[in-house]
Design an enzyme around this catalytic site. Structure first.
Site, PDB file in Angstrom:
ATOM      1  N   GLN A  18      38.355  40.277  18.382  1.00 36.22           N
ATOM      2  CA  GLN A  18      39.444  39.310  18.228  1.00 36.22           C
ATOM      3  C   GLN A  18      40.734  39.903  17.665  1.00 36.22           C
ATOM      4  O   GLN A  18      41.794  39.315  17.820  1.00 36.22           O
ATOM      5  CB  GLN A  18      38.987  38.142  17.357  1.00 36.22           C
ATOM      6  CG  GLN A  18      37.911  37.306  18.028  1.00 36.22           C
ATOM      7  CD  GLN A  18      37.449  36.156  17.157  1.00 36.22           C
ATOM      8  OE1 GLN A  18      36.573  36.317  16.332  1.00 36.22           O
ATOM      9  NE2 GLN A  18      38.037  34.988  17.333  1.00 36.22           N
ATOM     10  N   ARG A  75      35.720  40.272   5.258  1.00 41.07           N
ATOM     11  CA  ARG A  75      34.621  40.322   6.221  1.00 41.07           C
ATOM     12  C   ARG A  75      35.180  40.724   7.583  1.00 41.07           C
ATOM     13  O   ARG A  75      36.049  40.033   8.125  1.00 41.07           O
ATOM     14  CB  ARG A  75      33.948  38.949   6.300  1.00 41.07           C
ATOM     15  CG  ARG A  75      32.914  38.846   7.388  1.00 41.07           C
ATOM     16  CD  ARG A  75      32.196  37.489   7.405  1.00 41.07           C
ATOM     17  NE  ARG A  75      31.273  37.481   8.527  1.00 41.07           N
ATOM     18  CZ  ARG A  75      31.334  36.627   9.547  1.00 41.07           C
ATOM     19  NH1 ARG A  75      32.232  35.673   9.588  1.00 41.07           N
ATOM     20  NH2 ARG A  75      30.469  36.714  10.542  1.00 41.07           N
ATOM     21  N   ASN A 164      26.507  37.551  13.695  1.00 38.20           N
ATOM     22  CA  ASN A 164      27.352  36.385  13.519  1.00 38.20           C
ATOM     23  C   ASN A 164      26.953  35.310  14.522  1.00 38.20           C
ATOM     24  O   ASN A 164      26.983  35.530  15.733  1.00 38.20           O
ATOM     25  CB  ASN A 164      28.827  36.734  13.764  1.00 38.20           C
ATOM     26  CG  ASN A 164      29.716  35.505  13.629  1.00 38.20           C
ATOM     27  OD1 ASN A 164      29.869  34.964  12.532  1.00 38.20           O
ATOM     28  ND2 ASN A 164      30.278  35.031  14.735  1.00 38.20           N
ATOM     29  N   ASN A 293      28.694  29.616   8.592  1.00 41.77           N
ATOM     30  CA  ASN A 293      30.015  29.313   9.139  1.00 41.77           C
ATOM     31  C   ASN A 293      30.052  27.819   9.418  1.00 41.77           C
ATOM     32  O   ASN A 293      29.206  27.302  10.148  1.00 41.77           O
ATOM     33  CB  ASN A 293      30.271  30.075  10.445  1.00 41.77           C
ATOM     34  CG  ASN A 293      30.394  31.571  10.225  1.00 41.77           C
ATOM     35  OD1 ASN A 293      30.436  32.044   9.093  1.00 41.77           O
ATOM     36  ND2 ASN A 293      30.468  32.320  11.309  1.00 41.77           N
ATOM     37  N   TRP A 412      38.455  31.666   7.627  1.00 43.44           N
ATOM     38  CA  TRP A 412      38.655  32.112   9.004  1.00 43.44           C
ATOM     39  C   TRP A 412      39.978  31.548   9.470  1.00 43.44           C
ATOM     40  O   TRP A 412      40.110  30.357   9.600  1.00 43.44           O
ATOM     41  CB  TRP A 412      37.533  31.656   9.940  1.00 43.44           C
ATOM     42  CG  TRP A 412      37.786  32.232  11.302  1.00 43.44           C
ATOM     43  CD1 TRP A 412      38.541  31.688  12.308  1.00 43.44           C
ATOM     44  CD2 TRP A 412      37.334  33.507  11.780  1.00 43.44           C
ATOM     45  NE1 TRP A 412      38.582  32.546  13.373  1.00 43.44           N
ATOM     46  CE2 TRP A 412      37.871  33.659  13.082  1.00 43.44           C
ATOM     47  CE3 TRP A 412      36.547  34.527  11.221  1.00 43.44           C
ATOM     48  CZ2 TRP A 412      37.628  34.809  13.843  1.00 43.44           C
ATOM     49  CZ3 TRP A 412      36.313  35.654  11.995  1.00 43.44           C
ATOM     50  CH2 TRP A 412      36.851  35.786  13.290  1.00 43.44           C
ATOM     51  N   GLU A 419      41.234  33.967  20.380  1.00 41.84           N
ATOM     52  CA  GLU A 419      40.244  32.925  20.127  1.00 41.84           C
ATOM     53  C   GLU A 419      39.361  32.712  21.373  1.00 41.84           C
ATOM     54  O   GLU A 419      39.344  31.664  21.993  1.00 41.84           O
ATOM     55  CB  GLU A 419      40.936  31.633  19.664  1.00 41.84           C
ATOM     56  CG  GLU A 419      40.035  30.437  19.415  1.00 41.84           C
ATOM     57  CD  GLU A 419      38.838  30.664  18.501  1.00 41.84           C
ATOM     58  OE1 GLU A 419      38.925  31.496  17.586  1.00 41.84           O
ATOM     59  OE2 GLU A 419      37.804  30.012  18.738  1.00 41.84           O
ATOM     60  N   TRP A 420      38.649  33.782  21.755  1.00 45.55           N
ATOM     61  CA  TRP A 420      37.623  33.721  22.808  1.00 45.55           C
ATOM     62  C   TRP A 420      38.130  33.028  24.076  1.00 45.55           C
ATOM     63  O   TRP A 420      39.205  33.384  24.552  1.00 45.55           O
ATOM     64  CB  TRP A 420      36.344  33.089  22.233  1.00 45.55           C
ATOM     65  CG  TRP A 420      35.903  33.781  20.959  1.00 45.55           C
ATOM     66  CD1 TRP A 420      35.882  33.247  19.703  1.00 45.55           C
ATOM     67  CD2 TRP A 420      35.474  35.144  20.805  1.00 45.55           C
ATOM     68  NE1 TRP A 420      35.442  34.198  18.783  1.00 45.55           N
ATOM     69  CE2 TRP A 420      35.179  35.358  19.431  1.00 45.55           C
ATOM     70  CE3 TRP A 420      35.270  36.222  21.687  1.00 45.55           C
ATOM     71  CZ2 TRP A 420      34.728  36.580  18.928  1.00 45.55           C
ATOM     72  CZ3 TRP A 420      34.816  37.453  21.186  1.00 45.55           C
ATOM     73  CH2 TRP A 420      34.550  37.611  19.826  1.00 45.55           C
ATOM     74  N   PHE A 428      44.152  30.278  14.174  1.00 45.17           N
ATOM     75  CA  PHE A 428      43.305  29.989  13.016  1.00 45.17           C
ATOM     76  C   PHE A 428      43.766  30.730  11.761  1.00 45.17           C
ATOM     77  O   PHE A 428      43.149  30.609  10.713  1.00 45.17           O
ATOM     78  CB  PHE A 428      41.862  30.432  13.297  1.00 45.17           C
ATOM     79  CG  PHE A 428      40.991  29.413  13.989  1.00 45.17           C
ATOM     80  CD1 PHE A 428      40.228  28.521  13.250  1.00 45.17           C
ATOM     81  CD2 PHE A 428      40.905  29.358  15.374  1.00 45.17           C
ATOM     82  CE1 PHE A 428      39.404  27.586  13.870  1.00 45.17           C
ATOM     83  CE2 PHE A 428      40.076  28.437  16.010  1.00 45.17           C
ATOM     84  CZ  PHE A 428      39.327  27.551  15.255  1.00 45.17           C
TER      85      PHE A 428
HETATM   86  C1  PNW Z   1      33.311  30.973  15.285  1.00 44.02           C
HETATM   87  N1  PNW Z   1      31.258  25.813  18.587  1.00 44.02           N
HETATM   88  O1  PNW Z   1      33.090  30.624  16.607  1.00 44.02           O
HETATM   89  C2  PNW Z   1      33.396  32.483  15.339  1.00 44.02           C
HETATM   90  O2  PNW Z   1      32.558  33.163  14.427  1.00 44.02           O
HETATM   91  C3  PNW Z   1      34.790  33.021  15.320  1.00 44.02           C
HETATM   92  O3  PNW Z   1      34.791  34.253  15.985  1.00 44.02           O
HETATM   93  C4  PNW Z   1      35.751  32.012  15.920  1.00 44.02           C
HETATM   94  O4  PNW Z   1      37.037  32.524  16.071  1.00 44.02           O
HETATM   95  C5  PNW Z   1      35.740  30.792  15.023  1.00 44.02           C
HETATM   96  O5  PNW Z   1      34.438  30.296  14.825  1.00 44.02           O
HETATM   97  C6  PNW Z   1      36.628  29.663  15.538  1.00 44.02           C
HETATM   98  O6  PNW Z   1      36.180  29.195  16.782  1.00 44.02           O
HETATM   99  C7  PNW Z   1      32.644  29.388  17.034  1.00 44.02           C
HETATM  100  O7  PNW Z   1      31.510  25.528  19.755  1.00 44.02           O
HETATM  101  C8  PNW Z   1      32.904  29.064  18.357  1.00 44.02           C
HETATM  102  O8  PNW Z   1      30.583  25.051  17.853  1.00 44.02           O
HETATM  103  C9  PNW Z   1      32.447  27.877  18.877  1.00 44.02           C
HETATM  104  C10 PNW Z   1      31.728  27.017  18.065  1.00 44.02           C
HETATM  105  C11 PNW Z   1      31.467  27.348  16.740  1.00 44.02           C
HETATM  106  C12 PNW Z   1      31.923  28.542  16.240  1.00 44.02           C
END
Ligand code: PNW
Length: 460
Positions: A18, A75, A164, A293, A412, A419-420, A428
């Site tokens: 990221q 982290r 993670n 998380n 975070w 963001e994926w 964020f």
């Molecule tokens: C987490 N959901 O991802 C990740 O650990 C991070 O890399 C990311 O940037 C952050 O949260 C914000 O999205 C998630 O769909 C992605 O429930 C999707 C979900 C939860 C966490």
């Protein structure tokens, strides 16, 4: 003013794909996220992590910004393919050097490194040659990679997180197909999860057997939302409990209790793999802390088959398997991810974990929110994010005052990043990143966070 315990760990978090960029620099091999983001249509506006925040070149500046905030811990994750380009055998010394320099820079700034070994960027070769997390070979490959990291960094890194959010890997990567490797199935998530848990356990056993002299701690980070029963009916209460079991207990029960939750075995039958007696033994007790998380909350109701909210993004598992219908309260404020802001849900989740797993030490390894931030005259007025952190940290303070062993909180994220599937459209960060110039600017929330750290309190 209520205070956090003296040794409370205040941190910020990021992950390799990221923020780093340098996707093919200095011998780094491709990961499944390099491949996934090159496929048209997978990432919003075709974003990739090729450059991201260019942390690969700017890490010293970033450490300085963290130091300015007064954070005690940082982290970050290691890109497996940067240190082992094909995921096995060959070591890339330039990749090792990068993380070694980052760790040294952090220690110089008095910031404790918390290192995640796997934040989703699997070496592509392991996906192509060994079926990624669906194959059994991954367990040994992950342990060998972990071993390399302990060997090279363990003299200075004393806090390790194996994985993670294995839930995201399994559900979004192998169930809904919205994250790499982009597969859709209603059985593969359970198989991938099985190997994720075994890989975690093997790495922890190896660390404890061979590196106890390093005197560090190691655990896993799981993600979970809170699920509040929609009504007081027994059926809805059971639905909420079931939703939490399919979300969090799926991964935490094997580690804290030695097996999957009974309700998953009942409902999934043959789609849920079994652990052998030796595997159960290997898994049990393999987390020195409960990494969590947490982002949001939803209502859960019993789904009699007419549920309208199936398959919402982030639904906590494959809905049909749970018979849970999820919904939101229309009074809840939503972030730019459409995730509801519900601080009391955080406190309830901490209490649920505390009870189910026998009062473990919990670390919130991620919490945060996305908003539409704008840089105006060199400043970002993200009051909503400030309010978000204040609310969630106050909920944390309350949980601690009720005896829950919450030891730390990582925001975070340290800065805006890739963001994926949403690419660069969701911010964020505590720091604003201009993705043209790559300039970083602390947002208003970062300045608040700095005060909160200095006063060791959310009541600022
Ligand atoms: C987490 N959901 O991802 C990740 O650990 C991070 O890399 C990311 O940037 C952050 O949260 C914000 O999205 C998630 O769909 C992605 O429930 C999707 C979900 C939860 C966490």
């Amino acid at each position: 003013m209520e205070k956090f315990p003296k040794d409370f760990i205040w941190g910020t978090a990021t992950s390799s794909y990221q923020i780093e960029g340098g996707a093919a620099l200095d011998g780094k091999g491709p990961s499944i996220w390099d491949a996934f983001s090159s496929i048209p249509g997978k990432i919003f506006e075709g974003g990739t992590g090729d450059v991201a925040c260019d942390h690969y070149h700017k890490f010293k500046e970033d450490v300085q910004l963290m130091k300015n905030m007064g954070v005690k811990a940082y982290r970050f994750s290691i890109a497996w393919a940067r240190v082992m380009p094909t995921g096995k055998d060959t070591v890339n010394e330039k990749g090792i050097q990068f993380y070694s320099d980052l760790i040294d820079e952090l220690l110089k700034a008095d910031i404790t490194p918390w290192v995640t070994l796997y934040h989703w960027d699997l070496p592509l070769a392991l996906q192509l040659e060994d079926d990624g997390w669906l194959g059994t070979a991954i367990v040994d490959h992950f342990a060998a990679y972990a071993n390399l990291c302990f060997e090279r960094f363990g003299d200075r890194v004393k806090n390790w997180i194996t994985l993670n959010e294995p839930w995201v890997v399994a559900i979004l990567g192998y169930g809904q197909g919205v994250f790499a490797p982009g597969r859709t199935s209603n059985s593969e998530p359970y198989l991938a999860a099985h190997h994720l848990i075994l890989a975690h356990a093997k790495a922890v056993n190896l660390y404890r057997e061979n590196y106890s002299y390093q005197a560090g701690q190691i655990g896993i980070t799981n993600n979970c939302d809170w699920r509040e029963p929609l009504t007081d009916s027994q059926q809805d209460k059971a639905a909420a409990e079931r939703a939490l079991e399919f979300f969090l207990a799926w991964f935490a029960d094997p580690i804290y209790k030695g097996d999957y939750p009974a309700v998953m075995k009942e409902r999934l039958g043959e789609r849920l793999p079994n652990f052998s007696a030796a595997e159960k033994e290997m898994m049990l007790g393999t987390s020195d802390f409960f990494g969590l998380n947490h982002y949001t909350t939803m209502y859960a109701a019993h789904d009699d088959g007419t549920g309208k909210n199936q398959n919402v993004y982030g639904n906590g598992g494959i809905s049909e398997d749970q018979a849970v219908d999820l919904s939101l309260d229309k009074n809840w404020k939503l972030t730019n991810m459409n995730w509801a802001v519900v601080p009391w849900g955080c406190k309830k989740l901490l209490a649920w974990i505390d009870e189910r797993y026998g009062q473990p030490e919990i670390i919130i390894t991620e919490n945060g929110c996305a908003y539409v931030d704008e840089l105006v005259d060199g400043e970002v007025d993200d009051q909503e994010r400030l309010d978000f952190y204040k609310g969630y940290l106050q909920a944390c303070q309350q949980a601690i005052s009720e005896g829950i062993k919450l030891k730390g909180f990582f925001a975070w994220s340290f800065m805006d990043n890739f963001e994926w599937a949403s690419g660069y459209s969701k911010r964020f960060g505590l720091h604003y990143v201009d993705f043209e110039t790559l300039e970083r600017t602390p947002k208003k929330s970062a300045l608040w966070f700095k005060d909160a750290i200095a006063q060791n309190s959310a009541d600022v």
